[in-house]
Design a protein around this motif. Structure first.
Motif, short mmCIF file in Angstrom:
data_model
loop_
_atom_site.label_atom_id
_atom_site.label_comp_id
_atom_site.label_asym_id
_atom_site.label_seq_id
_atom_site.Cartn_x
_atom_site.Cartn_y
_atom_site.Cartn_z
N SER A 49 0.80 -1.23 0.00
CA SER A 49 0.00 0.00 0.00
C SER A 49 0.83 1.28 0.00
CB SER A 49 -0.92 0.02 1.23
OG SER A 49 -0.16 0.08 2.42
N LEU A 53 -0.42 5.13 -0.85
CA LEU A 53 -0.61 6.11 0.22
C LEU A 53 0.17 7.39 -0.08
CD1 LEU A 53 -0.31 3.88 3.44
CD2 LEU A 53 -2.37 4.49 2.17
N LEU A 66 -3.04 4.39 7.35
CA LEU A 66 -3.45 3.02 7.07
C LEU A 66 -3.69 2.36 8.42
CD1 LEU A 66 -3.75 0.62 5.03
CD2 LEU A 66 -1.35 0.10 5.51
N THR A 104 -11.56 5.37 9.78
CA THR A 104 -11.01 4.06 9.43
C THR A 104 -11.78 2.95 10.15
OG1 THR A 104 -9.34 4.45 11.15
CG2 THR A 104 -8.66 4.79 8.86
N ALA A 179 -8.20 -3.83 6.10
CA ALA A 179 -7.55 -2.58 6.51
C ALA A 179 -8.46 -1.43 6.09
CB ALA A 179 -6.17 -2.44 5.86
N ILE A 181 -8.08 2.94 4.79
CA ILE A 181 -7.26 4.10 4.45
C ILE A 181 -8.05 5.36 4.73
CG2 ILE A 181 -6.19 5.36 2.52
CD1 ILE A 181 -5.64 2.59 1.27
N ALA A 205 -8.20 2.81 -1.91
CA ALA A 205 -8.51 1.58 -1.15
C ALA A 205 -8.80 0.40 -2.07
CB ALA A 205 -9.69 1.82 -0.23
#
Length: 207
Positions: A49, A53, A66, A104, A179, A181, A205
């Motif tokens: 990622s 990011l 994240l 998140t 996860a 973002i 994402a």
């Protein structure tokens, strides 16, 4: 002392971290394997990622996070890129946060499934962190429905006064969130781009 060691081993055995063979000898249990796989999965997410990011942060110039789900009903930041503009979110990698007050956290919680959400509400008291934190189960469920419909979470000063976050879940092949973002910044600045930023976060994402 032997008695202390015995109690510690008994506790580890009861929780699945240690197994004894027929001779009473101890070996590591499968639970250690589970945690090892969790760590490896997080490392893979981090490596995969990071370029995306960085690209997101360059485009919006706000703080990018994240986060992953933690074992105790919280989320935990595992990566962060500071915003390029003054007055950005004060946080750090490893910081745990309540999931129900963060973009998140709520973006992941929304896609965890009805049984998980029901279990969450049975175990976690919804404590007010700011005057804008959702503390009623019915309102939180409405918020999660909205997140599922639109694909992202807009959290306006729910976790920190003056701060607005936009988060989206990273969904795996089994349609579960692994996860999330988010981008975070001052409310006034973030609301100026509220029609643009959710799309950027969701696109990141999905990659």
């Amino acid at each position: 002392g032997k008695s202390s060691v015995f109690r510690l081993v008994a506790t580890l055995e009861a929780r699945g971290f240690v197994k004894k063979d027929k001779y009473g000898r101890c070996r590591l249990g499968m639970k250690f394997s589970y945690f090892g796989s969790v760590v490896l999965a997080r490392m893979e997410i981090l490596q995969a990622s990071r370029p995306y990011l960085e690209e997101l942060q360059r485009n919006v110039r706000e703080t990018v996070h994240l986060a992953v789900w933690d074992d105790d009903w919280n989320i935990r930041f595992i990566d962060k890129i500071d915003g390029a503009i003054a007055f950005h979110m004060k946080s750090f990698v490893g910081l745990p946060k309540a999931c129900y007050s963060t973009a998140t956290g709520k973006s992941m919680l929304a896609f965890m499934g009805e049984e998980f959400i029901r279990d969450f509400l049975n175990h976690v008291p919804l404590v007010s962190i700011t005057p804008h934190t959702i503390t009623e189960s019915s309102r939180l469920l409405e918020s999660l429905d909205e997140i599922r419909c639109q694909g992202y979470c807009l959290s306006v000063e729910e976790d920190e006064l003056g701060l607005t976050c936009i988060g989206a879940p990273v969904i795996d092949a089994s349609q579960k969130p692994v996860a999330a973002i988010s981008i975070s910044g001052p409310t006034v600045r973030m609301m100026e781009h509220v029609s643009e930023y959710p799309g950027r976060v969701m696109d990141t994402a999905k990659i």
